[in-house]
Enzyme design. Structure first.
Site, PDB file in Angstrom:
ATOM      1  N   LYS A 207       0.844  -1.212   0.000  1.00 44.66           N
ATOM      2  CA  LYS A 207       0.000   0.000   0.000  1.00 44.66           C
ATOM      3  C   LYS A 207       0.874   1.255   0.000  1.00 44.66           C
ATOM      4  O   LYS A 207       1.552   1.556   0.975  1.00 44.66           O
ATOM      5  CB  LYS A 207      -0.892   0.044   1.255  1.00 44.66           C
ATOM      6  CG  LYS A 207      -1.917   1.175   1.142  1.00 44.66           C
ATOM      7  CD  LYS A 207      -2.435   1.658   2.467  1.00 44.66           C
ATOM      8  CE  LYS A 207      -1.829   2.930   2.958  1.00 44.66           C
ATOM      9  NZ  LYS A 207      -1.924   4.115   2.113  1.00 44.66           N
TER      10      LYS A 207
ATOM     11  N   GLY B  37       6.926   5.577   7.818  1.00 47.96           N
ATOM     12  CA  GLY B  37       6.016   6.703   8.012  1.00 47.96           C
ATOM     13  C   GLY B  37       6.233   7.324   9.373  1.00 47.96           C
ATOM     14  O   GLY B  37       7.308   7.190   9.963  1.00 47.96           O
TER      15      GLY B  37
ATOM     16  N   GLY C  84       3.341   4.410  13.257  1.00 47.71           N
ATOM     17  CA  GLY C  84       4.173   3.231  13.566  1.00 47.71           C
ATOM     18  C   GLY C  84       3.719   2.563  14.857  1.00 47.71           C
ATOM     19  O   GLY C  84       3.688   1.330  14.959  1.00 47.71           O
TER      20      GLY C  84
ATOM     21  N   GLU D  42      10.236   2.031   9.977  1.00 45.93           N
ATOM     22  CA  GLU D  42      11.145   3.134   9.636  1.00 45.93           C
ATOM     23  C   GLU D  42      10.363   4.411   9.892  1.00 45.93           C
ATOM     24  O   GLU D  42       9.464   4.764   9.120  1.00 45.93           O
ATOM     25  CB  GLU D  42      11.554   3.057   8.159  1.00 45.93           C
ATOM     26  CG  GLU D  42      12.343   1.817   7.782  1.00 45.93           C
ATOM     27  CD  GLU D  42      13.755   1.820   8.343  1.00 45.93           C
ATOM     28  OE1 GLU D  42      14.257   2.890   8.727  1.00 45.93           O
ATOM     29  OE2 GLU D  42      14.350   0.734   8.415  1.00 45.93           O
TER      30      GLU D  42
ATOM     31  N   CYS E 112      13.057  12.139   6.286  1.00 44.59           N
ATOM     32  CA  CYS E 112      13.028  11.601   7.663  1.00 44.59           C
ATOM     33  C   CYS E 112      14.330  11.877   8.387  1.00 44.59           C
ATOM     34  O   CYS E 112      14.343  12.112   9.583  1.00 44.59           O
ATOM     35  CB  CYS E 112      12.747  10.106   7.631  1.00 44.59           C
ATOM     36  SG  CYS E 112      13.864   9.228   6.521  1.00 44.59           S
TER      37      CYS E 112
ATOM     38  N   GLU F 244       9.396  16.982  14.735  1.00 43.69           N
ATOM     39  CA  GLU F 244       9.702  16.819  13.308  1.00 43.69           C
ATOM     40  C   GLU F 244       8.769  17.740  12.515  1.00 43.69           C
ATOM     41  O   GLU F 244       7.544  17.632  12.619  1.00 43.69           O
ATOM     42  CB  GLU F 244       9.476  15.365  12.899  1.00 43.69           C
ATOM     43  CG  GLU F 244       9.794  15.116  11.436  1.00 43.69           C
ATOM     44  CD  GLU F 244       9.538  13.664  11.023  1.00 43.69           C
ATOM     45  OE1 GLU F 244       8.444  13.155  11.297  1.00 43.69           O
ATOM     46  OE2 GLU F 244      10.430  13.064  10.408  1.00 43.69           O
TER      47      GLU F 244
HETATM   48  P1  NAD Z   1       2.156   8.666   7.759  1.00 45.83           P
HETATM   49  O1  NAD Z   1       2.573   7.908   8.962  1.00 45.83           O
HETATM   50  O2  NAD Z   1       1.055   9.623   7.893  1.00 45.83           O
HETATM   51  O3  NAD Z   1       1.724   7.656   6.593  1.00 45.83           O
HETATM   52  C1  NAD Z   1       2.584   6.644   6.114  1.00 45.83           C
HETATM   53  C2  NAD Z   1       1.752   5.557   5.472  1.00 45.83           C
HETATM   54  O4  NAD Z   1       0.954   4.950   6.480  1.00 45.83           O
HETATM   55  C3  NAD Z   1       0.773   6.033   4.407  1.00 45.83           C
HETATM   56  O5  NAD Z   1       0.707   5.073   3.369  1.00 45.83           O
HETATM   57  C4  NAD Z   1      -0.541   6.097   5.165  1.00 45.83           C
HETATM   58  O6  NAD Z   1      -1.668   5.960   4.332  1.00 45.83           O
HETATM   59  C5  NAD Z   1      -0.399   4.896   6.082  1.00 45.83           C
HETATM   60  N1  NAD Z   1      -1.229   4.931   7.297  1.00 45.83           N
HETATM   61  C6  NAD Z   1      -1.799   6.005   7.906  1.00 45.83           C
HETATM   62  N2  NAD Z   1      -2.513   5.605   8.983  1.00 45.83           N
HETATM   63  C7  NAD Z   1      -2.383   4.261   9.066  1.00 45.83           C
HETATM   64  C8  NAD Z   1      -2.878   3.275   9.966  1.00 45.83           C
HETATM   65  N3  NAD Z   1      -3.628   3.576  11.002  1.00 45.83           N
HETATM   66  N4  NAD Z   1      -2.541   1.979   9.755  1.00 45.83           N
HETATM   67  C9  NAD Z   1      -1.746   1.631   8.715  1.00 45.83           C
HETATM   68  N5  NAD Z   1      -1.260   2.526   7.819  1.00 45.83           N
HETATM   69  C10 NAD Z   1      -1.573   3.830   7.994  1.00 45.83           C
HETATM   70  O7  NAD Z   1       3.485   9.348   7.197  1.00 45.83           O
HETATM   71  P2  NAD Z   1       3.621  10.315   5.931  1.00 45.83           P
HETATM   72  O8  NAD Z   1       3.055  11.646   6.296  1.00 45.83           O
HETATM   73  O9  NAD Z   1       3.164   9.641   4.697  1.00 45.83           O
HETATM   74  O10 NAD Z   1       5.228  10.416   5.828  1.00 45.83           O
HETATM   75  C11 NAD Z   1       5.984  11.224   6.629  1.00 45.83           C
HETATM   76  C12 NAD Z   1       6.618  10.461   7.783  1.00 45.83           C
HETATM   77  O11 NAD Z   1       7.357   9.352   7.283  1.00 45.83           O
HETATM   78  C13 NAD Z   1       7.605  11.299   8.552  1.00 45.83           C
HETATM   79  O12 NAD Z   1       7.409  11.124   9.938  1.00 45.83           O
HETATM   80  C14 NAD Z   1       8.955  10.738   8.128  1.00 45.83           C
HETATM   81  O13 NAD Z   1       9.990  10.932   9.071  1.00 45.83           O
HETATM   82  C15 NAD Z   1       8.627   9.306   7.942  1.00 45.83           C
HETATM   83  N6  NAD Z   1       9.620   8.646   7.070  1.00 45.83           N
HETATM   84  C16 NAD Z   1      10.555   7.827   7.652  1.00 45.83           C
HETATM   85  C17 NAD Z   1      11.546   7.232   6.864  1.00 45.83           C
HETATM   86  C18 NAD Z   1      12.604   6.344   7.472  1.00 45.83           C
HETATM   87  O14 NAD Z   1      13.317   5.706   6.707  1.00 45.83           O
HETATM   88  N7  NAD Z   1      12.750   6.270   8.782  1.00 45.83           N
HETATM   89  C19 NAD Z   1      11.572   7.471   5.492  1.00 45.83           C
HETATM   90  C20 NAD Z   1      10.615   8.310   4.935  1.00 45.83           C
HETATM   91  C21 NAD Z   1       9.642   8.895   5.749  1.00 45.83           C
END
Ligand code: NAD
Length: 493
Positions: A178, A231, A236, A253, A287, A387
């Site tokens: 997804k 994310g 997470g 991650e 990130c 962040e």
């Molecule tokens: P997010 O957590 O809002 O969403 C990430 C993904 O999770 C999306 O596909 C979203 O639809 C899905 N999601 C949302 N709610 C969910 C739930 N309840 N259950 C399962 N899936 C769900 O993050 P974002 O806004 O898309 O991305 C930004 C974040 O990602 C930042 O915090 C960034 O630091 C992090 N990030 C981390 C890394 C790493 O390698 N550590 C890399 C890139 C981004």
């Protein structure tokens, strides 16, 4: 306008509920495409397809390592054929400058090639052992975990997908994937490439939809053996509790707020350039962005003056025109970032440049924010602690090495960090003290397919990329062979 579909069991399918979602170009506010809006039932169908593929038809799982490697190389070659299209899709969808998208596509192609090579390399251990039961050979076999659920964010749409899909498929798993609904287009194209390459049906399934519905169903499903997620830390945490039901393996991650510690003995011009990359690359939506900048007192004024001058000179515009900085990914992300900037001002940080929405001409239609540098920051400020995920950095001054280390570690996160100094002993000392999974010395931000990526503390669990990234998607089986002849005689006394 085109409707992008799910890819389940080798078929392109509209979601059962018939809903659809808009995909918006953040540079213009224009509609790029629609995606089918999946819900729980579509996700269950995709999980069932992956389960059949892994446990019944077993086509991909049983493919010999060499043939699996060849398939990954074929995927990489087809990606190469579409590399301009893939890069353009990420720029249109996410907003990032085209040269950055081109770099992501190149990294993604090499990621498939890297794992194609790695699975043909020797692996495992063999020991000759004897613990009182006679001589035995004990050895390890790596096996795929099974059905893997994968969920990604929007900031590196293609690259984050490939960091997960390449090692999971290399190991012989079946996947339900997804992508973020903000930026799904390059991942849809990647699945078209899987189809063109002839990847067996059912081993890679794509479900487009929201996190709350599709993502949650994947994470909670008893039929998913492992979930890997990139994310925010908050989501997470919910993935971790969803995964509890069948104790599925998890890989997380998550977010970061990484420090960049700049000592007075460094080459200031080089530190300024890397600090720009560490803060403003990908519009700061990284990130591992090293946006908490700690500068030693003696060079503070010169460093800030040079950084501000460079930030003010950055060109901003539509990513297709290759400016230094493009739009933020969405209106809501822009508003979130502008909210942090207001908070920074209200809490007493000194805004040295930028920090406002750009509304000149055509740019008014998109979500553009001028790069912001805050000086005179302190550890208790929201912009130093949280962040932001936008083009904003905060500068804090320090006097001693001990003080810099304490401030660098004063965070719930532990993804990355950078150090600038010409004293190599100090560089190693400080690197060892900073609690983070990735450290850069006299540089900031580059990633490599060969090197493990992941965080300490609340920045995650597990590693992607490198050998570790493949091992995450493998179970290790211990096998013991009795080398003795005949009866052992254990109960004969
Ligand atoms: P997010 O957590 O809002 O969403 C990430 C993904 O999770 C999306 O596909 C979203 O639809 C899905 N999601 C949302 N709610 C969910 C739930 N309840 N259950 C399962 N899936 C769900 O993050 P974002 O806004 O898309 O991305 C930004 C974040 O990602 C930042 O915090 C960034 O630091 C992090 N990030 C981390 C890394 C790493 O390698 N550590 C890399 C890139 C981004």
């Amino acid at each position: 306008m085109e409707l992008k579909l799910n890819y389940i069991d080798g078929e392109w399918k509209e979601a059962l509920g018939g809903g659809k979602r808009e995909v918006i170009n953040p540079a213009t506010g224009e509609l790029l495409a629609y995606t089918t809006e999946s819900t729980e039932n579509d996700t269950i169908e995709a999980i069932a397809a992956a389960k059949r593929s892994f446990y019944k038809t077993r086509q991909w799982r049983d493919t010999d390592g060499q043939d699996r490697s060849d398939m990954l190389l074929k995927i990489a070659d087809i990606m190469e054929k579409y590399k301009d299209e893939l890069a353009k899709l990420d720029t249109l969808d996410n907003g990032k400058p085209l040269r950055e998208s081109e770099g992501d596509v190149s990294d993604a192609i090499h990621c498939f090639r890297y794992y194609a090579g790695l699975i043909t390399a020797p692996s495992g251990y063999t020991y000759e052992v004897n613990n009182g039961f006679g001589k035995m050979h004990s050895y390890t076999v790596a096996e795929p975990v099974g059905v893997i659920g994968q969920i990604t964010p929007w900031n590196y749409p293609l690259l984050m997908s490939v960091w997960k899909l390449a090692p999971a498929l290399a190991a012989g798993n079946s996947v339900v994937f997804k992508p973020s609904s903000n930026c799904p287009l390059s991942t849809v194209k990647l699945f078209e490439i899987f189809e063109e390459a002839g990847l067996p049906k059912g081993c890679a399934n794509l479900v487009l939809g929201s996190g709350g519905s599709v993502g949650h169903t994947i994470a909670a499903s008893p039929d998913v053996d492992m979930v890997t997620f990139t994310g925010s830390t908050k989501v997470g945490q919910s993935i971790m509790s969803d995964a509890v039901g069948n104790l599925k393996k998890i890989g997380l991650e998550l977010g970061g707020k990484s420090p960049n510690v700049i000592f007075a003995d460094t080459d200031i011009d080089s530190a300024v350039e890397w600090a720009m990359i560490g803060t403003f690359f990908n519009q700061g939506q990284v990130c591992s962005a090293c946006a908490r900048i700690y500068v030693q007192e003696e060079i503070h004024d010169e460093f800030v003056e040079k950084l501000v001058k460079k930030a003010e000179a950055m060109t901003i515009g539509n990513g297709l025109d290759n400016p230094d900085i493009g739009p933020l990914v969405s209106e809501s992300q822009m508003n979130k970032v502008l909210g942090y900037i207001e908070k920074g001002k209200a809490e007493g940080a000194k805004l040295m440049c930028g920090g406002y929405r750009v509304t000149d001409g055509e740019l008014a239609k998109g979500y553009f924010v001028r790069p912001a540098v805050f000086d005179n920051c302190t550890q208790d400020m929201t912009i130093v602690k949280e962040e932001i995920f936008g083009p904003v950095c905060s500068i804090v001054t320090f006097k001693t090495e001990e003080e810099a280390i304490a401030m660098a570690n004063d965070t719930q996160y532990g993804l990355a960090g950078a150090i600038f100094t010409n004293d190599s002993a100090r560089a190693i000392r400080v690197m060892k003290e900073i609690r983070a999974g990735i450290m850069w010395i006299n540089c900031c931000e580059p990633t490599f397919n060969q090197a493990p990526w992941g965080g300490y503390k609340m920045s995650g669990i597990g590693r992607e990329l490198g050998v570790y990234g493949l091992e995450e998607y493998q179970e290790i089986k211990q096998v013991n062979i009795n080398l003795n002849k005949g009866v052992l005689g254990w109960y004969e006394n």
